[in-house]
Design an enzyme around this catalytic site. Structure first.
Site: not given
Ligand code: MSP
Length: 488
Positions: A13, A16, A120, A123, A137, A140, A292, A295
């Site tokens: 989304h 990311h 979780c 996480c 948590c 989530h 936040k 889905k």
């Molecule tokens: N796979 C782990 C990271 C491993 S790094 C060695 C992970 N993946 S994630 O897909 O959940 O998140 C990837 C990145 O996107 C993280 O830095 C996370 O904080 C960021 N974000 C996820 N949702 C977000 C928002 N809504 N806003 C900004 N960043 C967000 O965690």
């Protein structure tokens, strides 16, 4: 410099994509300063979350993560992410040997223990009772925790408590913003427990095998964090690793700061490797109402929707200018459109077209001149603020300062009224406009790369200049083209 590597359990989304926009801004900024940069991103393919999601979709886990990794790459491409490397943790040739090498290097701090705790899946971590509210948590809510009871390898995190406190307190590993640093320090000052670093293969077959133990796979975080070193050759290319490690910046979201500020440096200390220099912890992009993205609420913003509806530069500009890089921010389409019209179309786009119109009418070549002292001061001020915004990790302030400079150049046009002038007086103003646009092309490159390149092109200079480059050449033939942005 690196970003976090997203899980390949679903499409990305905008949150990311936002992280990669921040990282790309930083990478381009440093390249603009004439530095060599390796900017690394990738995918986190293992773990229970990906494994379970694949099962739900009814396809093999490998097929499932490969499909989603394509989406990750496509999203990063769509925002013009200029990463040099894309690491995938399913890469058994480049990534696995490094992870297993690191496992062996920290094995003096690993021991086996029977363990039961709440996990979780969202996480990918175990939780303490005090971290659980209503069976979930904090990040989530609504996702029920699993009880996992197994014999795992544990990592002696507790052993590194004091070393970590010193490392972070003294900014040898600098954590920004201050609030994130303080939160980590207060966590470390409490009771630090050892952490489970493996899973029983019979329950989770999807992972990297623990060296010398066929019944265990490496815990997903102990497999994902090392991507930062395997990507630059740890376990496969020692010369490259030596050249690039330690990382200057890790950029991650606030939900995973603990893994990066505590687990990761502890693993490196245990292995006798250097620790990274800076951890930049950004906030979350929430929906217009501050919720936040999820889905189940149905409020997920798709990056492709944004890029297809608006200019890529508009999307990048909006996220870099409007959302404070070190805090949460609510996505607002109204704000995006307002800023597009006011700051991109009016302030920047009009400056380019009115300046090039004037130069075109006077023969189409950059006249002789010396850059105006006041404009130079304004430029230096913008550059200083931009540099500070990198150091302080408040990129939005840097972007604002660049636009302040662009406004000053517009005011200069309004004040000097070059259309009423002629001869040397006019030449002087036109030179100042051409030189200002050249500097604007350099300053805006990390923010809106397409428009920055278009400015350089229309100005008749082949490439976006480096920030420290000299001045525009007299006689440069301008190449006036289309409007940079059109009004929405
Ligand atoms: N796979 C782990 C990271 C491993 S790094 C060695 C992970 N993946 S994630 O897909 O959940 O998140 C990837 C990145 O996107 C993280 O830095 C996370 O904080 C960021 N974000 C996820 N949702 C977000 C928002 N809504 N806003 C900004 N960043 C967000 O965690």
């Amino acid at each position: 410099m690196t970003t976090a590597i997203p899980y390949t359990n679903a499409n990305l989304h905008i949150g990311h994509a936002y992280e990669n926009i921040l990282a790309d801004f930083l990478a381009r900024y440093y390249r603009q300063q004439g530095n060599k940069v390796i900017f690394q991103t990738g995918t986190d393919d293992h773990g229970l979350k990906n494994y379970k999601s694949a099962k739900e979709e009814g396809i093999s886990t490998k097929k499932f993560v490969d499909k989603n990794a394509k989406n990750v790459e496509a999203v990063f491409k769509s925002i013009s992410s200029s990463h040099d490397q894309f690491v995938r943790t399913v890469d058994s040739k480049k990534h696995w040997p490094g992870v297993q090498k690191l496992w062996k290097a920290i094995s003096k701090d690993l021991y086996k223990k029977k363990y039961t705790a709440k996990y979780c899946v969202g996480c990918e971590r175990f939780l303490l009772d005090k971290e659980i509210t209503k069976g979930c948590c904090e990040i989530h809510p609504g996702k029920k925790l699993e009880t996992i009871s197994e014999e795992n390898y544990f990592f002696k995190l507790s052993k590194y408590k004091n070393k970590l406190i010193t490392l972070i307190k003294t900014d040898k590993y600098k954590i920004q913003p201050k609030a994130a640093k303080n939160e980590i320090l207060s966590f470390l000052r409490g009771k630090v427990r050892d952490v489970s670093f493996s899973r029983e293969k019979s329950r989770l077959p999807w992972g990297i095998p623990v060296p010398g133990d066929n019944n265990q796979v490496i815990y997903v975080w102990a497999d994902a964090l090392p991507n930062y070193i395997t990507g630059i050759g740890y376990g496969s290319n020692s010369a490259k690793f030596k050249k690039w490690w330690p990382a200057q910046f890790h950029i991650v979201g606030k939900d995973i700061s603990r893994f990066h500020a505590i687990y990761w440096p502890a693993m490196l200390l245990s292995a006798g490797l250097a620790t990274p220099k800076e951890l930049l912890v950004h906030g979350f992009i929430n929906d217009e109402k501050g919720r936040k993205m999820s889905k189940s609420i149905g409020n997920v913003i798709d990056p492709f929707d944004q890029i297809n509806t608006y200019d890529l530069d508009t999307v990048r500009y909006y996220f870099l200018r409007s959302i404070p890089s070190n805090q949460d921010g609510n996505y607002s389409e109204t704000d995006l459109i307002d800023r597009h019209n006011a700051e991109l179309v009016n302030t920047l786009g009009n400056l380019l077209s009115r300046s090039l119109n004037l130069i075109e009418k006077s023969g189409g070549r950059v006249p002789k001149g010396k850059y105006d002292v006041t404009l130079k001061k304004e430029y230096n001020q913008a550059l200083k603020k931009l540099n500070e915004s990198i150091v302080n990790f408040d990129f939005h302030h840097g972007v604002a300062a660049v636009w302040k400079y662009i406004s000053k150049v517009n005011q200069y046009v309004d004040k000097t009224k070059p259309w009423t002038l002629d001869g040397k007086k006019k030449e002087k103003v036109l030179y100042n406009l051409a030189e200002s646009l050249r500097l604007i092309s350099a300053l805006t490159y990390p923010i809106i790369p397409n428009a920055s390149e278009e400015i350089a092109k229309q100005l008749g200079i082949k490439k976006v200049p480096l920030i420290k480059s000299d001045t525009i050449k007299v006689g440069t033939k301008i190449n006036k083209g289309k409007h940079l942005f059109s009004k929405i």
